[in-house]
Write a protein that holds these residues in place. Sequence first.
Motif, mmCIF file in Angstrom:
data_model
loop_
_atom_site.group_PDB
_atom_site.id
_atom_site.type_symbol
_atom_site.label_atom_id
_atom_site.label_comp_id
_atom_site.label_asym_id
_atom_site.label_seq_id
_atom_site.Cartn_x
_atom_site.Cartn_y
_atom_site.Cartn_z
ATOM 1 N N UNK A 153 0.784 -1.241 -0.159
ATOM 2 C CA UNK A 153 0.090 0.085 0.085
ATOM 3 C C UNK A 153 0.883 1.276 0.053
ATOM 4 N N UNK A 154 2.133 1.007 -0.459
ATOM 5 C CA UNK A 154 3.133 2.376 -0.251
ATOM 6 C C UNK A 154 2.522 3.218 -1.385
ATOM 7 N N UNK A 155 2.948 4.564 -1.057
ATOM 8 C CA UNK A 155 2.680 5.887 -1.884
ATOM 9 C C UNK A 155 3.868 6.682 -1.969
ATOM 10 N N UNK A 189 12.008 -2.286 -6.439
ATOM 11 C CA UNK A 189 11.895 -3.867 -6.861
ATOM 12 C C UNK A 189 11.729 -4.544 -5.420
ATOM 13 N N UNK A 190 11.112 -5.811 -5.492
ATOM 14 C CA UNK A 190 11.135 -6.725 -4.156
ATOM 15 C C UNK A 190 12.785 -7.255 -3.967
ATOM 16 N N UNK A 246 6.657 7.691 0.760
ATOM 17 C CA UNK A 246 6.823 6.791 1.922
ATOM 18 C C UNK A 246 8.384 6.070 1.903
ATOM 19 N N UNK A 247 9.045 5.669 2.830
ATOM 20 C CA UNK A 247 10.272 5.089 3.062
ATOM 21 C C UNK A 247 10.317 3.490 2.796
ATOM 22 N N UNK A 248 10.817 3.298 1.955
ATOM 23 C CA UNK A 248 10.968 1.729 1.564
ATOM 24 C C UNK A 248 12.112 1.061 2.098
ATOM 25 N N UNK A 261 6.669 7.213 -6.482
ATOM 26 C CA UNK A 261 5.523 6.871 -7.173
ATOM 27 C C UNK A 261 5.846 6.372 -8.424
ATOM 28 N N UNK A 262 4.830 5.715 -9.261
ATOM 29 C CA UNK A 262 4.979 5.207 -10.362
ATOM 30 C C UNK A 262 5.996 4.091 -10.558
ATOM 31 N N UNK A 263 6.311 3.279 -9.563
ATOM 32 C CA UNK A 263 7.179 2.406 -9.368
ATOM 33 C C UNK A 263 8.732 2.688 -9.507
ATOM 34 N N UNK A 264 9.020 4.087 -8.966
ATOM 35 C CA UNK A 264 10.401 4.401 -8.919
ATOM 36 C C UNK A 264 10.923 4.828 -7.344
ATOM 37 N N UNK A 265 12.080 4.942 -7.044
ATOM 38 C CA UNK A 265 12.407 5.281 -5.806
ATOM 39 C C UNK A 265 13.802 6.148 -5.935
ATOM 40 N N UNK A 266 13.944 7.026 -5.069
ATOM 41 C CA UNK A 266 15.506 7.595 -4.919
ATOM 42 C C UNK A 266 16.108 7.007 -3.826
ATOM 43 N N UNK A 267 17.458 6.719 -4.186
ATOM 44 C CA UNK A 267 17.979 6.377 -3.115
ATOM 45 C C UNK A 267 19.707 6.839 -3.100
#
Length: 103
Positions: A45-47, A87-88, A50-52, A69-75
């Motif tokens: 349910x992440x948005x 990705x899982x 959120x912190x992954x 969002x849209x399946x991307x993250x910053x890291x």
Amino acid sequence: GLVLQAIYAAGYDPQPINVLKHAEPTYRTSQQLYASDMRSVPSAQRQRGDLIFYQDRSNTVVHVAIDLGDGTMMEAYGATAGVRGVTDSYGASHMAPTVKRPF
């Protein structure tokens, strides 16, 4: 440090986590953020915002990223920071069952 600085820039102070402790060689900011009292939400349910968190094979949190969002993250990983797909599977790690929602 990227996630911690982003949280500060957004006006949230996740005490007792701070930049001084972050600099200590044995302190793991990602583990402290995951254990914090920020609201936990199932990863499914992440948005955006959120912190992954990612865990190693022993379920120890080893990494944190920001959901864009849209399946991307910053890291930030080592000396590199950027945007990539969520990705899982993350090398020898996997996504933790919950994300943290700071706002």
